[in-house]
Design a protein around this motif. Structure first.
Motif, PDB file in Angstrom:
ATOM      1  N   ARG A  45       0.850  -1.187   0.097  1.00  0.00           N
ATOM      2  CA  ARG A  45       0.004  -0.083  -0.009  1.00  0.00           C
ATOM      3  C   ARG A  45       0.864   1.268   0.001  1.00  0.00           C
ATOM      4  O   ARG A  45       0.749   2.267  -0.757  1.00  0.00           O
ATOM      5  N   GLU A  51      -2.891   4.206   0.675  1.00  0.00           N
ATOM      6  CA  GLU A  51      -3.437   4.079   2.024  1.00  0.00           C
ATOM      7  C   GLU A  51      -4.571   5.076   2.418  1.00  0.00           C
ATOM      8  O   GLU A  51      -4.064   6.521   2.202  1.00  0.00           O
ATOM      9  N   GLU A  80      -6.805   1.133  -3.678  1.00  0.00           N
ATOM     10  CA  GLU A  80      -6.864   0.157  -2.450  1.00  0.00           C
ATOM     11  C   GLU A  80      -7.578  -1.065  -2.493  1.00  0.00           C
ATOM     12  O   GLU A  80      -6.911  -2.230  -2.272  1.00  0.00           O
TER      13      GLU A  80
END
Length: 667
Positions: A45, A51, A80
């Motif tokens: 991430r 994030e 994501e």
């Protein structure tokens, strides 16, 4: 070897990664993950900068939350979700860790599946321009040899495609003595001098001067040394410069012998084989061009592999800060000598619009800092995207600067490159020729293609009344036929051109219409094996006759069937047609079409008729089973054709003997 993930998801993740970095290698180095063999989901991430504080997928975010976050936030949510799907497919349990881990190589291989494909010669030219073979060797395995996975990782780290890497490795391995690995020395030697890999798709194409240039500069210091031009003493050049005698010249021409000298290379570093050098020198020397005409991908201090790029494509730029640039002392342009070269504290290479009025448009620049400690080096740029109000042409230049952003002066001649754009204008006119259920379209090829050849044309046909889409198609040539349309109907057609950069704008709507079907023939009389028809009277001056077709209902449509059909032609003044040879008690579909001197018109709508029943054929297989004094027992098979009506009985006739007129009838 590599994991397979959803192509669309991989494309989005790769686009996210390359939106901030030129290559996956730069992204890994920035995130401090270049030396990590396994990555956790959190590190992944962080790599994609995806994030977020919200839930892990868009579906889990409330409607209010969705409305509150920005467009960039929504994009990060999609990334994501893509990262989570990627983790679910690639993660493996590390025996030494309680966390699921992802192999870095598998991540790179999976993302590379959405990268554009290219040939080994193009990759080798870019690698020769970067000229970082030693750096590449030190960054790779300590053994100095590359196995399949190491080679594939090296290619995909530079934004290559995994399938290209595997194909190239097999060809390179065939050049060894059966080893399962290839050496860096072999890779460099092949990329510089022998990139026409046997069996590769791009091995047969002849050399272009622009393709040879990065290889020449990988072997020779400059073009003066490469072509053996007569060198001038440096003091003479300085004296001429002090006396303001330097003038812009076209540069020397490159002869056959000079090409041969350059293509052979140096004794310690040969370029092409003797046979290939002789062939190419003869072909290129016959061009008789000066160096500046031979190499449009070269300026005094800058060199690129080609002049045409896709928006966002990686551009590797070789630069030199030597006194005489890439041409050397015999180049076509005078150079500013070293002591007077105003570089500043943070010079950079940048792409600026070629239009003079936009030369200061700062947002248009794609820049990369150069290392002033190196006389020769390479930088990487991203090909600029198309800007509203600008053309697709850009200038690459070295700019002196003290802060790395604000240029104080240009210290190199401009190197012109072109960034592909979509075809800027659609076809200006579309010619339509309609039939009853089809329309043929023709149009002129686009006058401008955006720098890349038109790959295809898209065609959209809509109903004129409702604007509802009726038919779509694609064509490589400016001609196509739309089929399965409604007769006697108005349509609107639009065409657009597409190239490697994408699809251009749609053309305005052009009217098109399918032809109306003629009225069906009129049935005057129906017999057992004949039908008499009356044709509609036409007053068209170019009418040469009619054609009538009868097709048995059990065999198909009149327009398509070729079995059990009866066709008859008539003259333009003949209004009645007698169809013969039909079957008794059989249903037929009948239709007619007009004829002129060049073609046949559309078929009319069909009418259906049934011929009258006829007499049955004689029974078959008549056999006498038993004879008695006054009786005969006989049997037979039903007739093969009953004439269109059910058999209601049989009549038997027995004749007493040859020549006798006595007979017995039995029903």
């Amino acid at each position: 070897m590599e994991a397979t993930i959803n192509r669309q998801a991989a494309m989005k993740l790769r686009a996210r990664l390359l939106s901030s970095w030129l290559t996956p290698d730069q992204a890994l180095q920035s995130a401090g993950l270049r030396d990590r063999w396994r990555l956790t989901e959190a590190e992944l991430r962080e790599l994609f900068e995806a994030e977020v504080e919200a839930a892990s997928s868009p579906e889990q975010v409330s409607l209010e939350k969705q409305r509150a976050i920005s467009a960039a936030g929504r994009w990060r949510l999609r990334v994501e979700a893509g990262v989570q799907r990627l983790c679910a497919q690639l993660q493996k349990q590390d025996p030494d860790s309680l966390l699921p881990m992802i192999l870095r190589r598998e991540l790179l291989f999976a993302l590379s599946q959405s990268a554009p494909r290219e040939g080994f010669r193009a990759w080798a030219a870019r690698r020769c321009t970067a000229n970082d073979w030693e750096e590449l060797r030190h960054a790779g395995p300590a053994s100095g040899y590359l196995d399949l996975e190491s080679f594939c990782e090296m290619v995909v780290l530079e934004a290559g495609h995994i399938d290209d890497a595997k194909e190239w490795f097999q060809h390179l391995k065939d050049l060894t003595d059966g080893s399962t690995c290839i050496s860096y020395a072999l890779l460099r030697q092949t990329a510089v001098g022998c990139p026409k890999l046997p069996g590769a798709a791009d091995s047969a194409a002849p050399w272009e001067p622009t393709e040879l240039l990065p290889r020449l500069l990988s072997v020779w210091t400059d073009l003066t040394e490469a072509f053996g031009w007569e060198r001038q003493e440096l003091r003479d050049v300085i004296r001429d410069r002090q006396q303001d005698k330097l003038t812009q010249t076209a540069g020397p021409r490159v002869s056959h012998q000079q090409w041969l000298y350059a293509l052979r290379g140096k004794p310690e570093w040969p370029l092409l084989s003797e046979t290939e050098a002789q062939e190419e020198a003869h072909r290129l020397g016959a061009l008789g061009l000066t160096a500046d005409r031979l190499f449009p991908n070269l300026s005094d201090r800058l060199q690129v592999t080609k002049n045409l790029f896709l928006p966002g494509e990686l551009i590797v730029v070789r630069y030199t800060l030597s006194d005489f640039g890439h041409y050397g002392v015999c180049g076509p342009s005078p150079m500013v000598l070293g002591p007077d070269l105003p570089l500043g504290k943070a010079p950079f290479v940048a792409a600026v619009p070629a239009q003079p009025e936009l030369a200061g448009f700062e947002e248009a620049w794609s820049r990369s800092a150069l290392d002033v400690s190196l006389v020769r080096g390479a930088v990487r740029l991203r090909a600029p995207g198309a800007l509203r109000g600008t053309s697709a042409f850009w200038h690459l230049r070295i700019f002196a600067s003290d802060d790395g952003r604000t240029p104080t002066s240009a210290v190199s001649a401009p190197l012109l490159i072109q960034v592909m754009t979509v075809p800027p204008a659609p076809p200006s006119e579309v010619v339509a020729e309609g039939r009853d259920t089809s329309i043929s379209f023709k149009w002129a090829e686009c006058a401008q293609n955006g720098g890349a050849a038109v790959d295809r044309y898209d065609i959209a046909l809509r109903y004129a009344e409702s604007s509802k889409l009726a038919w779509t198609g694609h064509a490589q040539e400016p001609v196509i036929t739309a089929t399965s349309l409604t007769p006697d109907c108005d349509y609107t057609v639009q065409v657009r051109a597409a190239n490697r950069a994408g699809c251009g704008p749609w053309s305005p709507g052009f009217a098109a219409r399918t032809a109306a079907r003629p009225p069906p023939p009129q049935v005057l009389a129906v017999g057992r094996e004949t039908v008499l028809l009356r044709l509609p009277v036409e007053k068209a001056g170019n009418l040469t006759g009619y054609v009538v077709k009868a097709v048995c209902c059990t065999t198909g449509e009149p327009e398509t069937s070729g079995d059990s059909e009866i066709v008859k032609r008539s003259g333009p003044k003949q209004t009645e047609v007698l169809l013969t040879g039909l079957l008794c008690a059989t249903s037929y579909r009948l239709c007619a079409a007009r004829l002129n001197a060049s073609d046949q018109g559309p078929w009319s709508t069909c009418i259906q008729v049934r011929t009258k029943a006829g007499t049955p054929l004689p029974p078959e297989s008549l056999t006498c089973l038993e004879t008695k004094q006054e009786e005969l027992c006989v049997s037979w098979s039903p007739p093969p054709r009953d004439g269109g009506a059910a058999i209601c009985g049989y009549v038997l006739r027995a004749v007493c003997g040859p020549g006798s007129k006595d007979s017995v009838l039995c029903k």
